[in-house]
Design a protein around this motif. Structure first.
Motif, PDB file in Angstrom:
ATOM      1  N   ARG A 260       6.724   6.660   1.793  1.00  0.00           N
ATOM      2  CA  ARG A 260       5.378   6.557   1.215  1.00  0.00           C
ATOM      3  C   ARG A 260       4.702   5.222   1.494  1.00  0.00           C
ATOM      4  O   ARG A 260       3.573   5.001   1.069  1.00  0.00           O
ATOM      5  CB  ARG A 260       5.417   6.780  -0.296  1.00  0.00           C
ATOM      6  CG  ARG A 260       5.866   8.144  -0.696  1.00  0.00           C
ATOM      7  CD  ARG A 260       4.834   9.150  -0.330  1.00  0.00           C
ATOM      8  NE  ARG A 260       5.253  10.476  -0.763  1.00  0.00           N
ATOM      9  CZ  ARG A 260       4.635  11.556  -0.405  1.00  0.00           C
ATOM     10  NH1 ARG A 260       3.598  11.497   0.393  1.00  0.00           N
ATOM     11  NH2 ARG A 260       5.069  12.712  -0.813  1.00  0.00           N
ATOM     12  N   LEU A 261       5.391   4.316   2.212  1.00  0.00           N
ATOM     13  CA  LEU A 261       4.796   3.015   2.507  1.00  0.00           C
ATOM     14  C   LEU A 261       3.652   3.162   3.494  1.00  0.00           C
ATOM     15  O   LEU A 261       3.797   3.775   4.550  1.00  0.00           O
ATOM     16  CB  LEU A 261       5.838   2.068   3.096  1.00  0.00           C
ATOM     17  CG  LEU A 261       6.913   1.556   2.146  1.00  0.00           C
ATOM     18  CD1 LEU A 261       7.951   0.769   2.921  1.00  0.00           C
ATOM     19  CD2 LEU A 261       6.299   0.704   1.061  1.00  0.00           C
ATOM     20  N   ALA A 262       2.503   2.603   3.148  1.00  0.00           N
ATOM     21  CA  ALA A 262       1.366   2.583   4.062  1.00  0.00           C
ATOM     22  C   ALA A 262       1.297   1.229   4.772  1.00  0.00           C
ATOM     23  O   ALA A 262       1.109   1.156   5.980  1.00  0.00           O
ATOM     24  CB  ALA A 262       0.064   2.856   3.310  1.00  0.00           C
ATOM     25  N   TYR A 263       1.429   0.148   3.995  1.00  0.00           N
ATOM     26  CA  TYR A 263       1.454  -1.197   4.566  1.00  0.00           C
ATOM     27  C   TYR A 263       2.077  -2.156   3.564  1.00  0.00           C
ATOM     28  O   TYR A 263       2.152  -1.870   2.370  1.00  0.00           O
ATOM     29  CB  TYR A 263       0.049  -1.682   4.944  1.00  0.00           C
ATOM     30  CG  TYR A 263      -0.875  -1.850   3.763  1.00  0.00           C
ATOM     31  CD1 TYR A 263      -0.953  -3.045   3.077  1.00  0.00           C
ATOM     32  CD2 TYR A 263      -1.666  -0.800   3.324  1.00  0.00           C
ATOM     33  CE1 TYR A 263      -1.783  -3.197   1.983  1.00  0.00           C
ATOM     34  CE2 TYR A 263      -2.505  -0.938   2.245  1.00  0.00           C
ATOM     35  CZ  TYR A 263      -2.569  -2.145   1.579  1.00  0.00           C
ATOM     36  OH  TYR A 263      -3.402  -2.273   0.499  1.00  0.00           O
TER      37      TYR A 263
ATOM     38  N   GLY B 132       0.838  -1.184   0.000  1.00  0.00           N
ATOM     39  CA  GLY B 132       0.000   0.000   0.000  1.00  0.00           C
ATOM     40  C   GLY B 132       0.875   1.237   0.000  1.00  0.00           C
ATOM     41  O   GLY B 132       1.831   1.323   0.769  1.00  0.00           O
ATOM     42  N   VAL B 133       0.569   2.174  -0.889  1.00  0.00           N
ATOM     43  CA  VAL B 133       1.357   3.390  -1.023  1.00  0.00           C
ATOM     44  C   VAL B 133       0.465   4.576  -0.661  1.00  0.00           C
ATOM     45  O   VAL B 133      -0.666   4.667  -1.152  1.00  0.00           O
ATOM     46  CB  VAL B 133       1.895   3.548  -2.463  1.00  0.00           C
ATOM     47  CG1 VAL B 133       2.731   4.803  -2.591  1.00  0.00           C
ATOM     48  CG2 VAL B 133       2.710   2.324  -2.859  1.00  0.00           C
ATOM     49  N   GLN B 134       0.965   5.465   0.183  1.00  0.00           N
ATOM     50  CA  GLN B 134       0.206   6.648   0.587  1.00  0.00           C
ATOM     51  C   GLN B 134      -0.143   7.486  -0.639  1.00  0.00           C
ATOM     52  O   GLN B 134       0.671   7.642  -1.543  1.00  0.00           O
ATOM     53  CB  GLN B 134       1.003   7.491   1.571  1.00  0.00           C
ATOM     54  CG  GLN B 134       1.265   6.808   2.885  1.00  0.00           C
ATOM     55  CD  GLN B 134       2.127   7.669   3.796  1.00  0.00           C
ATOM     56  OE1 GLN B 134       2.394   8.824   3.533  1.00  0.00           O
ATOM     57  NE2 GLN B 134       2.575   7.067   4.886  1.00  0.00           N
ATOM     58  N   HIS B 135      -1.358   8.009  -0.645  1.00  0.00           N
ATOM     59  CA  HIS B 135      -1.855   8.890  -1.699  1.00  0.00           C
ATOM     60  C   HIS B 135      -1.943   8.208  -3.054  1.00  0.00           C
ATOM     61  O   HIS B 135      -1.900   8.876  -4.087  1.00  0.00           O
ATOM     62  CB  HIS B 135      -1.018  10.170  -1.799  1.00  0.00           C
ATOM     63  CG  HIS B 135      -0.834  10.870  -0.497  1.00  0.00           C
ATOM     64  ND1 HIS B 135      -1.866  11.409   0.221  1.00  0.00           N
ATOM     65  CD2 HIS B 135       0.273  11.077   0.239  1.00  0.00           C
ATOM     66  CE1 HIS B 135      -1.412  11.937   1.336  1.00  0.00           C
ATOM     67  NE2 HIS B 135      -0.096  11.743   1.376  1.00  0.00           N
TER      68      HIS B 135
ATOM     69  N   GLU C 267      -3.237  -0.592  -4.610  1.00  0.00           N
ATOM     70  CA  GLU C 267      -2.051  -1.210  -4.035  1.00  0.00           C
ATOM     71  C   GLU C 267      -1.235  -1.864  -5.143  1.00  0.00           C
ATOM     72  O   GLU C 267      -1.738  -2.141  -6.237  1.00  0.00           O
ATOM     73  CB  GLU C 267      -2.447  -2.241  -2.980  1.00  0.00           C
ATOM     74  CG  GLU C 267      -3.274  -3.375  -3.511  1.00  0.00           C
ATOM     75  CD  GLU C 267      -3.859  -4.263  -2.423  1.00  0.00           C
ATOM     76  OE1 GLU C 267      -4.382  -5.311  -2.777  1.00  0.00           O
ATOM     77  OE2 GLU C 267      -3.784  -3.919  -1.244  1.00  0.00           O
TER      78      GLU C 267
ATOM     79  N   SER D 176      10.510   4.773   0.843  1.00  0.00           N
ATOM     80  CA  SER D 176      10.178   4.259   2.180  1.00  0.00           C
ATOM     81  C   SER D 176       9.244   5.192   2.943  1.00  0.00           C
ATOM     82  O   SER D 176       8.439   4.742   3.747  1.00  0.00           O
ATOM     83  CB  SER D 176      11.450   4.006   2.983  1.00  0.00           C
ATOM     84  OG  SER D 176      12.193   5.194   3.123  1.00  0.00           O
TER      85      SER D 176
END
Length: 75
Positions: A56-59, A6-9, A13, A54
């Motif tokens: 921007r990693l959400a999960y 998962g990437v922020q913004h 995914e 790194s």
């Protein structure tokens, strides 16, 4: 090994089938989150490299790929 990132913004995914073990993927994620590396870098089964910043990693979800059922009939 199936890896979902998962990437922020980002609305979707990133899903890739990776030849690395779960421990190797976890180590790469840990290095990216701890600041040892600015990028999470993984290579899929087709030799394509996926790079994610790194920050921007959400999960990251690490697991075995699910077998898809093919055909018609009762489940």
């Amino acid at each position: 090994m199936e890896v979902k990132i998962g990437v922020q913004h980002a609305p979707r995914e990133i899903v890739l089938d990776c030849g690395q073990s779960a421990e190797e993927v976890e180590r790469a994620v840990s290095d990216a989150l701890s600041g040892k590396s600015e990028l999470l870098s993984l290579v899929d089964d087709h030799g394509r490299k996926v790079l994610v910043a790194s920050g921007r990693l959400a999960y990251v979800e690490i697991g075995e790929p699910t077998a898809r059922k093919v055909g018609f009939g009762a489940p």
